[in-house]
Design a protein around this motif. Sequence first.
Motif, PDB file in Angstrom:
ATOM      1  N   LEU A 110       0.844  -1.209  -0.034  1.00 54.12           N
ATOM      2  CA  LEU A 110      -0.078  -0.107   0.016  1.00 54.12           C
ATOM      3  C   LEU A 110       0.907   1.142  -0.031  1.00 54.12           C
ATOM      4  O   LEU A 110       0.503   1.973  -0.587  1.00 54.12           O
ATOM      5  CB  LEU A 110      -1.035   0.176   1.371  1.00 54.12           C
ATOM      6  N   GLN A 111       1.893   0.979   0.858  1.00 56.70           N
ATOM      7  CA  GLN A 111       2.738   2.308   0.739  1.00 56.70           C
ATOM      8  C   GLN A 111       3.258   2.600  -0.708  1.00 56.70           C
ATOM      9  O   GLN A 111       3.535   3.893  -1.080  1.00 56.70           O
ATOM     10  CB  GLN A 111       3.990   1.991   1.652  1.00 56.70           C
ATOM     11  N   ALA A 112       3.670   1.471  -1.697  1.00 59.66           N
ATOM     12  CA  ALA A 112       4.040   1.617  -2.843  1.00 59.66           C
ATOM     13  C   ALA A 112       3.007   2.298  -3.772  1.00 59.66           C
ATOM     14  O   ALA A 112       3.441   3.207  -4.749  1.00 59.66           O
ATOM     15  CB  ALA A 112       4.506   0.387  -3.437  1.00 59.66           C
ATOM     16  N   ILE A 113       1.659   2.039  -3.508  1.00 64.38           N
ATOM     17  CA  ILE A 113       0.902   2.372  -4.405  1.00 64.38           C
ATOM     18  C   ILE A 113       0.601   3.933  -4.013  1.00 64.38           C
ATOM     19  O   ILE A 113       0.393   4.963  -4.780  1.00 64.38           O
ATOM     20  CB  ILE A 113      -0.477   1.877  -4.145  1.00 64.38           C
ATOM     21  N   GLN A 114       0.807   4.370  -2.731  1.00 62.26           N
ATOM     22  CA  GLN A 114       0.499   5.588  -2.566  1.00 62.26           C
ATOM     23  C   GLN A 114       1.832   6.554  -2.940  1.00 62.26           C
ATOM     24  O   GLN A 114       1.440   7.592  -3.637  1.00 62.26           O
ATOM     25  CB  GLN A 114       0.725   5.973  -0.906  1.00 62.26           C
ATOM     26  N   LEU A 115       3.072   6.009  -2.836  1.00 61.21           N
ATOM     27  CA  LEU A 115       4.004   6.648  -3.579  1.00 61.21           C
ATOM     28  C   LEU A 115       3.984   6.811  -5.225  1.00 61.21           C
ATOM     29  O   LEU A 115       4.128   7.864  -5.578  1.00 61.21           O
ATOM     30  CB  LEU A 115       5.285   6.063  -3.189  1.00 61.21           C
ATOM     31  N   ALA A 116       3.348   5.736  -5.504  1.00 63.92           N
ATOM     32  CA  ALA A 116       3.204   5.877  -7.290  1.00 63.92           C
ATOM     33  C   ALA A 116       2.121   6.818  -7.321  1.00 63.92           C
ATOM     34  O   ALA A 116       2.115   7.616  -8.497  1.00 63.92           O
ATOM     35  CB  ALA A 116       2.777   4.434  -7.860  1.00 63.92           C
ATOM     36  N   THR A 117       1.159   6.904  -6.585  1.00 64.09           N
ATOM     37  CA  THR A 117      -0.067   7.869  -6.938  1.00 64.09           C
ATOM     38  C   THR A 117       0.611   9.510  -6.760  1.00 64.09           C
ATOM     39  O   THR A 117       0.239  10.197  -7.647  1.00 64.09           O
ATOM     40  CB  THR A 117      -1.047   7.832  -5.570  1.00 64.09           C
TER      41      THR A 117
END
Length: 196
Positions: free
Chosen positions: A11-18
């Motif tokens: 989820l942290q990775a998706i947040q950073l990608a966003t």
Amino acid sequence: MMPSADLPDVLQAIQLATRSHQQQHACNAHTFEDGAGLWQLVQQHQPRHMLELGSGLGYTACLMALASPQGQVLTLEGDPEHAALARQQIAALGLQQRVQLHEGSFATVMQALQLPAGSQDLVFFDGNMPPLILVQHFHTLLAPGGLLVCANIDLNGPLGARRVRAELADAQRWQLLPPLESGLTRVARRLPALSP
């Protein structure tokens, strides 16, 4: 801003990608900033049927599905590029069976879905400020005890915000719970209808 260390790495990775996508494209794919608060809320209540308006790149839809392993998420996104990126995130986490993304305007998709009254345990709104009529519709969609998590109430000026805040302050319809995002996102529980 760094992602919350209280969330799983995926989820942290998706947040950073966003965040990266939003900066590169200067678009409205903003990420919800209190993922840890939303994670705790969903984990605590374990909603089975969740509706999200404003998928972005799929961060909060995936977050809610992972926080409530028996839950189903219907998520709506109006931007085709963002919807495609969200589908990729959902598929990468193997959540296609529990997260259904519907592309199009909120009004059009909601009309097509024809969700029954009382069918949702949680409604998460993270688009531009919701109009009063939509917040009232959320009350209809929520089961008694269901949660409304509503961001961006103050985005479009004081008049609309005042009406939505007044709706959520109606103690016969809603019970206000502690907010998320340092007070920027309201959380309210739908109260059962009063007997005549």
